[in-house]
Design a protein around this motif. Structure first.
Motif, PDB file in Angstrom:
ATOM      1  N   LEU A 229      60.419  -0.021  72.011  1.00 10.76           N
ATOM      2  CA  LEU A 229      60.616   0.137  70.564  1.00 10.76           C
ATOM      3  C   LEU A 229      60.952  -1.187  69.873  1.00 10.76           C
ATOM      4  O   LEU A 229      60.344  -1.516  68.836  1.00 10.76           O
ATOM      5  N   PRO A 230      61.914  -1.983  70.386  1.00  9.59           N
ATOM      6  CA  PRO A 230      62.123  -3.306  69.766  1.00  9.59           C
ATOM      7  C   PRO A 230      60.862  -4.166  69.804  1.00  9.59           C
ATOM      8  O   PRO A 230      60.581  -4.893  68.841  1.00  9.59           O
ATOM      9  N   ALA A 231      60.098  -4.098  70.899  1.00  9.61           N
ATOM     10  CA  ALA A 231      58.865  -4.881  70.986  1.00  9.61           C
ATOM     11  C   ALA A 231      57.845  -4.409  69.959  1.00  9.61           C
ATOM     12  O   ALA A 231      57.129  -5.225  69.365  1.00  9.61           O
ATOM     13  N   PHE A 232      57.787  -3.099  69.735  1.00 11.07           N
ATOM     14  CA  PHE A 232      56.842  -2.555  68.752  1.00 11.07           C
ATOM     15  C   PHE A 232      57.199  -3.034  67.342  1.00 11.07           C
ATOM     16  O   PHE A 232      56.324  -3.437  66.570  1.00 11.07           O
ATOM     17  N   VAL A 233      58.491  -2.992  67.009  1.00 13.09           N
ATOM     18  CA  VAL A 233      58.934  -3.465  65.691  1.00 13.09           C
ATOM     19  C   VAL A 233      58.617  -4.944  65.533  1.00 13.09           C
ATOM     20  O   VAL A 233      58.097  -5.384  64.496  1.00 13.09           O
ATOM     21  N   ALA A 234      58.936  -5.737  66.561  1.00  9.59           N
ATOM     22  CA  ALA A 234      58.652  -7.171  66.499  1.00  9.59           C
ATOM     23  C   ALA A 234      57.162  -7.440  66.365  1.00  9.59           C
ATOM     24  O   ALA A 234      56.740  -8.349  65.630  1.00  9.59           O
ATOM     25  N   LEU A 235      56.338  -6.643  67.057  1.00  2.00           N
ATOM     26  CA  LEU A 235      54.882  -6.805  66.965  1.00  2.00           C
ATOM     27  C   LEU A 235      54.393  -6.518  65.552  1.00  2.00           C
ATOM     28  O   LEU A 235      53.565  -7.259  65.006  1.00  2.00           O
ATOM     29  N   MET A 236      54.906  -5.447  64.921  1.00  2.27           N
ATOM     30  CA  MET A 236      54.489  -5.114  63.562  1.00  2.27           C
ATOM     31  C   MET A 236      54.887  -6.206  62.572  1.00  2.27           C
ATOM     32  O   MET A 236      54.115  -6.560  61.675  1.00  2.27           O
ATOM     33  N   VAL A 237      56.089  -6.748  62.743  1.00  2.40           N
ATOM     34  CA  VAL A 237      56.540  -7.824  61.853  1.00  2.40           C
ATOM     35  C   VAL A 237      55.652  -9.054  62.029  1.00  2.40           C
ATOM     36  O   VAL A 237      55.212  -9.677  61.048  1.00  2.40           O
ATOM     37  N   LEU A 238      55.389  -9.423  63.259  1.00  2.81           N
ATOM     38  CA  LEU A 238      54.552 -10.587  63.538  1.00  2.81           C
ATOM     39  C   LEU A 238      53.153 -10.413  62.965  1.00  2.81           C
ATOM     40  O   LEU A 238      52.609 -11.320  62.317  1.00  2.81           O
ATOM     41  N   LEU A 239      52.548  -9.244  63.173  1.00  5.46           N
ATOM     42  CA  LEU A 239      51.187  -9.007  62.698  1.00  5.46           C
ATOM     43  C   LEU A 239      51.125  -9.000  61.176  1.00  5.46           C
ATOM     44  O   LEU A 239      50.161  -9.499  60.581  1.00  5.46           O
ATOM     45  N   THR A 240      52.146  -8.433  60.544  1.00  4.05           N
ATOM     46  CA  THR A 240      52.181  -8.414  59.082  1.00  4.05           C
ATOM     47  C   THR A 240      52.233  -9.828  58.525  1.00  4.05           C
ATOM     48  O   THR A 240      51.521 -10.165  57.563  1.00  4.05           O
ATOM     49  N   TYR A 241      53.040 -10.666  59.146  1.00  2.00           N
ATOM     50  CA  TYR A 241      53.146 -12.047  58.680  1.00  2.00           C
ATOM     51  C   TYR A 241      51.873 -12.836  59.010  1.00  2.00           C
ATOM     52  O   TYR A 241      51.289 -13.493  58.137  1.00  2.00           O
ATOM     53  N   ALA A 242      51.447 -12.778  60.266  1.00  2.00           N
ATOM     54  CA  ALA A 242      50.351 -13.639  60.716  1.00  2.00           C
ATOM     55  C   ALA A 242      49.025 -13.271  60.078  1.00  2.00           C
ATOM     56  O   ALA A 242      48.217 -14.146  59.762  1.00  2.00           O
ATOM     57  N   SER A 243      48.766 -11.987  59.863  1.00  2.00           N
ATOM     58  CA  SER A 243      47.478 -11.576  59.297  1.00  2.00           C
ATOM     59  C   SER A 243      47.334 -12.023  57.850  1.00  2.00           C
ATOM     60  O   SER A 243      46.219 -12.198  57.358  1.00  2.00           O
ATOM     61  N   GLY A 244      48.445 -12.227  57.155  1.00  2.00           N
ATOM     62  CA  GLY A 244      48.374 -12.741  55.796  1.00  2.00           C
ATOM     63  C   GLY A 244      48.407 -14.254  55.724  1.00  2.00           C
ATOM     64  O   GLY A 244      47.964 -14.849  54.748  1.00  2.00           O
ATOM     65  N   PHE A 245      48.885 -14.869  56.810  1.00  2.00           N
ATOM     66  CA  PHE A 245      49.028 -16.318  56.814  1.00  2.00           C
ATOM     67  C   PHE A 245      47.765 -17.028  57.313  1.00  2.00           C
ATOM     68  O   PHE A 245      47.384 -18.082  56.818  1.00  2.00           O
TER      69      PHE A 245
END
Length: 360
Positions: A229-245
């Motif tokens: 679950l922590p890994a899933f949350v971290a993955l979503m945060v990373l993808l949200t940031y990186a896909s826009g950057f």
């Protein structure tokens, strides 16, 4: 870690016979992401602004996760620990299993595109058969059948790993140390897209990570169950940031540059814990349909782009490639990309035994 003891545990007959159902579910999840990533081969409609960031996010982790599972299965089944004397037999078996469909479906896709272009719209169409063959197997940046790269690259990994594991190591370092160092080194370098070598270098680290996870056995499962679950949350945060950057150019191999690869490495490693852990927990652990899809993963991988291309070509006879019709394209093509290969495998390929065998 004591390399010899883990090698013995991985290759023991009891362990080889054990089939981990969570791996089947994980393969089902992985292939759904693969099909989604193939829905649009180059560019979405110019007035659709939400799809490309989503696709970029998926491309950060879907093939790293797929390679992780491939490495896990390879090590779990003992193929990575084949003795040197039996290595030629491994090469022969894996060539039949991987290289034959690599060449067969690559050529089938190429010829199919050239023929279908007389009747339907075709994406990524080569100007001729000769140039298509060169792009398919040599200058692979613009391969007309890009999806087959995975099985060609996997062949390289499977036959190279047993040799790398036998490289002498210093002192009491684990037997996997040379393998890890090679994987890290390949990830850090940039090579041209010739003979799919850019992909060979880019994804080996995830294959090796899957092998190390298989070596760890129950200790890795404990990590999955505790941290998914922590890994899933971290993955979503990373993808949200990186896909826009990241501004990704689908007509160039921009993913060869390190800023992109740094995001891919982080997302790939997080997805191993997040997604593999997720399929071990309820309610996903009770989804029998996901196991079914996972068991059909090879046929879906080989046939999904063919089904997607035909479906898109037919839809373009009735719909337009614009924002209004784009959701219809996505839904219909997703269904065709998953269930089309399953239907072909179940009902058509048994009539063609050679193709039926190589898609098992």
């Amino acid at each position: 870690m004591d390399g010899s003891s883990h090698t013995h545990s991985v290759t023991s007959p009891a362990r080889i016979r054990t089939r981990l159902t969570d791996l089947d579910r994980a393969k089902g999840v992985a292939i759904l992401f693969v099909v989604f990533g193939h829905l649009v081969e180059r560019s979405s409609p110019p007035d659709v602004h939400w799809y490309d960031p989503l696709r970029i996010a998926i491309y950060f982790f879907h093939m790293p996760f797929f390679m992780y599972l491939s490495g896990y299965v390879t090590f779990w089944a003992g193929a990575a620990d084949v003795p040197v004397g039996r290595w030629p037999g491994l090469v022969s078996r894996r060539a039949q299993r991987l290289l034959v469909p690599f060449f067969a479906f690559g050529c089938l896709t190429l010829v199919g595109k050239l023929v279908a272009s007389h009747f339907l719209h075709v994406d990524n169409l080569p100007p001729s058969l000769g140039s298509g063959l060169l792009s398919l197997f040599i200058f692979t940046e613009h391969s007309p059948a890009t999806s087959v790269w995975y099985i060609g690259v996997l062949f390289v990994y499977v036959i190279a790993t047993p040799l790398l594991l036998r490289i002498p190591r210093v002192g009491r370092l684990p037997v996997e140390t040379p393998l890890v160092l090679v994987a890290v080194g390949l990830y850090l370098i940039t090579v041209p897209p010739i003979l799919y070598m850019d992909r060979v270098c880019r994804f080996f680290i995830f294959f090796v990570a899957g092998g190390l996870a298989a070596r760890a056995g129950a200790r890795w499962w404990a990590v999955l169950d505790r941290w998914h679950l922590p890994a899933f949350v971290a993955l979503m945060v990373l993808l949200t940031y990186a896909s826009g950057f990241v501004h990704f150019d689908w007509n160039k191999h921009a993913d060869a540059y390190f800023p992109y690869k740094s995001y891919m490495l982080a997302a790939g490693l997080l997805s191993m814990v997040a997604l593999h852990g997720l399929v071990r927990r309820t309610p996903v652990s009770h989804w029998a349909w996901l196991v079914f899809v996972g068991n059909m993963v090879f046929a879906i991988y080989l046939l999904n782009t063919i089904c997607l291309g035909l479906t898109k070509g037919v839809l373009l006879k009735f719909l337009h490639w614009n924002a209004q019709d784009f959701p219809t394209f996505l839904v219909v093509m997703m269904i065709a990309g998953v269930f089309g290969p399953i239907l072909i495998k179940r009902f058509l390929l048994p009539l063609i035994p050679p193709l039926d065998r190589i898609t098992d």
